[in-house]
Design a protein around this motif. Structure first.
Motif, PDB file in Angstrom:
ATOM      1  N   LEU A 226       0.850  -1.099   0.025  1.00 14.41           N
ATOM      2  CA  LEU A 226      -0.054   0.193  -0.036  1.00 14.41           C
ATOM      3  C   LEU A 226       0.729   1.276   0.072  1.00 14.41           C
ATOM      4  N   ALA A 227       0.904   1.794  -1.242  1.00 15.09           N
ATOM      5  CA  ALA A 227       2.121   2.914  -1.266  1.00 15.09           C
ATOM      6  C   ALA A 227       1.350   4.350  -1.715  1.00 15.09           C
ATOM      7  N   PRO A 228       1.752   5.432  -1.408  1.00 14.88           N
ATOM      8  CA  PRO A 228       1.075   6.776  -1.807  1.00 14.88           C
ATOM      9  C   PRO A 228       1.572   6.938  -3.324  1.00 14.88           C
ATOM     10  N   ALA A 229       2.827   6.397  -3.687  1.00 12.38           N
ATOM     11  CA  ALA A 229       3.021   6.570  -5.220  1.00 12.38           C
ATOM     12  C   ALA A 229       2.171   6.002  -6.065  1.00 12.38           C
ATOM     13  N   ILE A 230       1.729   4.770  -5.877  1.00 15.25           N
ATOM     14  CA  ILE A 230       0.803   4.077  -6.541  1.00 15.25           C
ATOM     15  C   ILE A 230      -0.537   4.517  -6.710  1.00 15.25           C
ATOM     16  N   ARG A 231      -0.870   5.208  -5.715  1.00 19.08           N
ATOM     17  CA  ARG A 231      -2.212   5.946  -5.485  1.00 19.08           C
ATOM     18  C   ARG A 231      -2.374   6.963  -6.421  1.00 19.08           C
ATOM     19  N   GLU A 232      -1.222   7.907  -6.287  1.00 21.85           N
ATOM     20  CA  GLU A 232      -1.024   9.153  -6.951  1.00 21.85           C
ATOM     21  C   GLU A 232      -0.890   8.794  -8.465  1.00 21.85           C
ATOM     22  N   GLY A 233      -0.275   7.802  -8.769  1.00 27.68           N
ATOM     23  CA  GLY A 233       0.087   7.713 -10.226  1.00 27.68           C
ATOM     24  C   GLY A 233      -1.393   7.380 -10.848  1.00 27.68           C
ATOM     25  N   GLY A 234      -2.309   6.547  -9.881  1.00 24.94           N
ATOM     26  CA  GLY A 234      -3.625   6.202 -10.575  1.00 24.94           C
ATOM     27  C   GLY A 234      -4.583   7.545 -10.754  1.00 24.94           C
ATOM     28  N   ASP A 235      -4.377   8.361  -9.881  1.00 22.93           N
ATOM     29  CA  ASP A 235      -5.249   9.698 -10.001  1.00 22.93           C
ATOM     30  C   ASP A 235      -4.634  10.385 -10.697  1.00 22.93           C
ATOM     31  N   ASP A 236      -3.251  10.628 -11.195  1.00 20.98           N
ATOM     32  CA  ASP A 236      -2.936  11.436 -12.298  1.00 20.98           C
ATOM     33  C   ASP A 236      -2.865  10.750 -13.639  1.00 20.98           C
ATOM     34  N   GLY A 237      -3.064   9.538 -13.811  1.00 23.11           N
ATOM     35  CA  GLY A 237      -3.083   8.892 -15.104  1.00 23.11           C
ATOM     36  C   GLY A 237      -1.820   8.641 -15.341  1.00 23.11           C
ATOM     37  N   ARG A 238      -0.659   8.468 -14.477  1.00 23.95           N
ATOM     38  CA  ARG A 238       0.601   8.243 -14.794  1.00 23.95           C
ATOM     39  C   ARG A 238       0.919   7.124 -13.828  1.00 23.95           C
ATOM     40  N   PRO A 239       0.514   5.776 -14.011  1.00 22.43           N
ATOM     41  CA  PRO A 239       0.842   4.646 -13.336  1.00 22.43           C
ATOM     42  C   PRO A 239       2.407   4.606 -12.913  1.00 22.43           C
ATOM     43  N   ILE A 240       2.575   3.809 -11.809  1.00 15.41           N
ATOM     44  CA  ILE A 240       3.981   3.735 -11.183  1.00 15.41           C
ATOM     45  C   ILE A 240       4.946   3.180 -12.422  1.00 15.41           C
ATOM     46  N   LEU A 241       4.463   2.281 -13.272  1.00 17.01           N
ATOM     47  CA  LEU A 241       5.272   1.670 -14.318  1.00 17.01           C
ATOM     48  C   LEU A 241       5.905   2.947 -15.314  1.00 17.01           C
ATOM     49  N   VAL A 242       5.084   3.874 -15.222  1.00 13.99           N
ATOM     50  CA  VAL A 242       5.433   5.217 -16.050  1.00 13.99           C
ATOM     51  C   VAL A 242       6.118   6.134 -15.118  1.00 13.99           C
ATOM     52  N   SER A 243       5.653   6.303 -14.003  1.00 12.50           N
ATOM     53  CA  SER A 243       6.235   7.643 -13.298  1.00 12.50           C
ATOM     54  C   SER A 243       7.576   7.180 -12.798  1.00 12.50           C
ATOM     55  N   ASP A 244       7.845   5.792 -12.267  1.00 13.41           N
ATOM     56  CA  ASP A 244       9.018   5.443 -11.630  1.00 13.41           C
ATOM     57  C   ASP A 244       9.264   3.935 -12.383  1.00 13.41           C
ATOM     58  N   PRO A 245       9.579   3.707 -13.347  1.00 13.22           N
ATOM     59  CA  PRO A 245       9.815   2.410 -13.913  1.00 13.22           C
ATOM     60  C   PRO A 245      10.816   1.644 -13.347  1.00 13.22           C
ATOM     61  N   ASP A 246      11.817   2.236 -12.578  1.00  6.08           N
ATOM     62  CA  ASP A 246      13.157   1.470 -12.005  1.00  6.08           C
ATOM     63  C   ASP A 246      13.019   1.266 -10.656  1.00  6.08           C
TER      64      ASP A 246
END
Length: 277
Positions: A226-246
């Motif tokens: 459960l991570a804020p970055a995953i939730r934020e990516g969903g809300d912004d339309g930039r999933p974690i695989l896009v915003s932080d791929p590594d």
């Protein structure tokens, strides 16, 4: 009185050009199934595969929001739709065809028709994998998909607590009932690490999905925090695989996606021949 003859099952049609179709399911809503489906799809894209994502959650389509998609899909020949592109992923959702605030008050036959049309009347093209984000539960959409398409398999997403796992068991049982290979269970929201102090908290418990997988003799694919970055990516339309791929979260999704695909390949292999000499 003679017994009534059993009806013939629907003929299952292969979607032209699509090598394998995998259902992403959950026993109940609110466990992060759609977020998981989007990130698994993008993980496969990152591995160089041609991937499509069909949002079959007709009552609560989340894929347009998760991928920042808007507008209506292009109609190609009067009846076939072109899927929309997001980060190298082909996507289609009922949410792109109706207003964002339009309630989907549909009965079973309408749901079944929508699922069928999104499979057959969309120009998916050549795909290695088509992931289908299913509605939560064990209803018409799941049964329709299992009947009309030879699924390569299904995975079930659950959070660790008993309340979610009760419904996850029903989902697993349904896929077994219709002879769909179960590729594994994903434990979502598995734990939380405070970004300020680094303290770990098992908010929904931990390890319940792994234990359930062992008990039911199905693969355990992995856990996602459960991570804020995953939730934020969903809300912004930039999933974690896009915003932080590594990052660590993206690596978790990629490991799950690879295990899912490996299990799908294993399910496709014919059983060994028994030769009696």
């Amino acid at each position: 009185m003679s017994a009534m003859p059993r009806p013939e099952p629907p003929k299952r049609a292969v979607v032209p050009g699509v090598a394998r179709i995998i259902a992403i399911s959950s026993g109940k809503g609110g466990v992060g199934k759609s977020t998981t489906a989007v990130n698994l799809a993008l993980a496969l894209v990152a591995d160089g595969l041609k991937v499509g994502l069909m949002d079959a959650d007709v009552h609560g389509p989340s894929v347009p929001k998760l991928l920042a998609l808007s507008g209506r899909p292009e109609m190609l020949d009067g009846k076939t739709l072109r899927p929309m592109d997001a980060y190298g992923l082909k996507a289609m959702s009922i949410g792109l065809l109706v207003g964002e605030e339009t309630p989907m008050i549909w009965r079973g036959p309408m749901v079944m028709s929508a699922v069928t049309q999104m499979l057959r009347d969309v120009a998916w093209g050549e795909l290695d994998v088509l992931l289908v984000d299913m509605p939560p539960g064990t209803g018409d959409a799941q049964l329709t998909l299992a009947q009309i398409v030879p699924l390569a398999g299904a995975i079930v997403v659950s959070t660790p607590q008993d309340l979610a796992l009760i419904d996850a068991r029903r989902g697993l049982a349904m896929f077994r009932r219709v002879d769909v290979p179960i590729l594994g269970i994903v434990e979502n929201m598995s734990f939380f690490v405070c970004p300020s102090c680094g303290t770990r908290a098992d908010i929904f418990g931990h390890g319940g999905a792994r234990e359930e997988a062992t008990r039911l003799a199905v693969p355990f694919l992995g856990e996602v925090p459960l991570a804020p970055a995953i939730r934020e990516g969903g809300d912004d339309g930039r999933p974690i695989l896009v915003s932080d791929p590594d990052g660590a979260h993206a690596r978790a999704y990629r490991a799950i996606a690879r295990a899912m695909l490996a299990n799908a390949e294993g399910a496709r292999k014919p059983p060994p021949r028994i030769v009696i000499e």
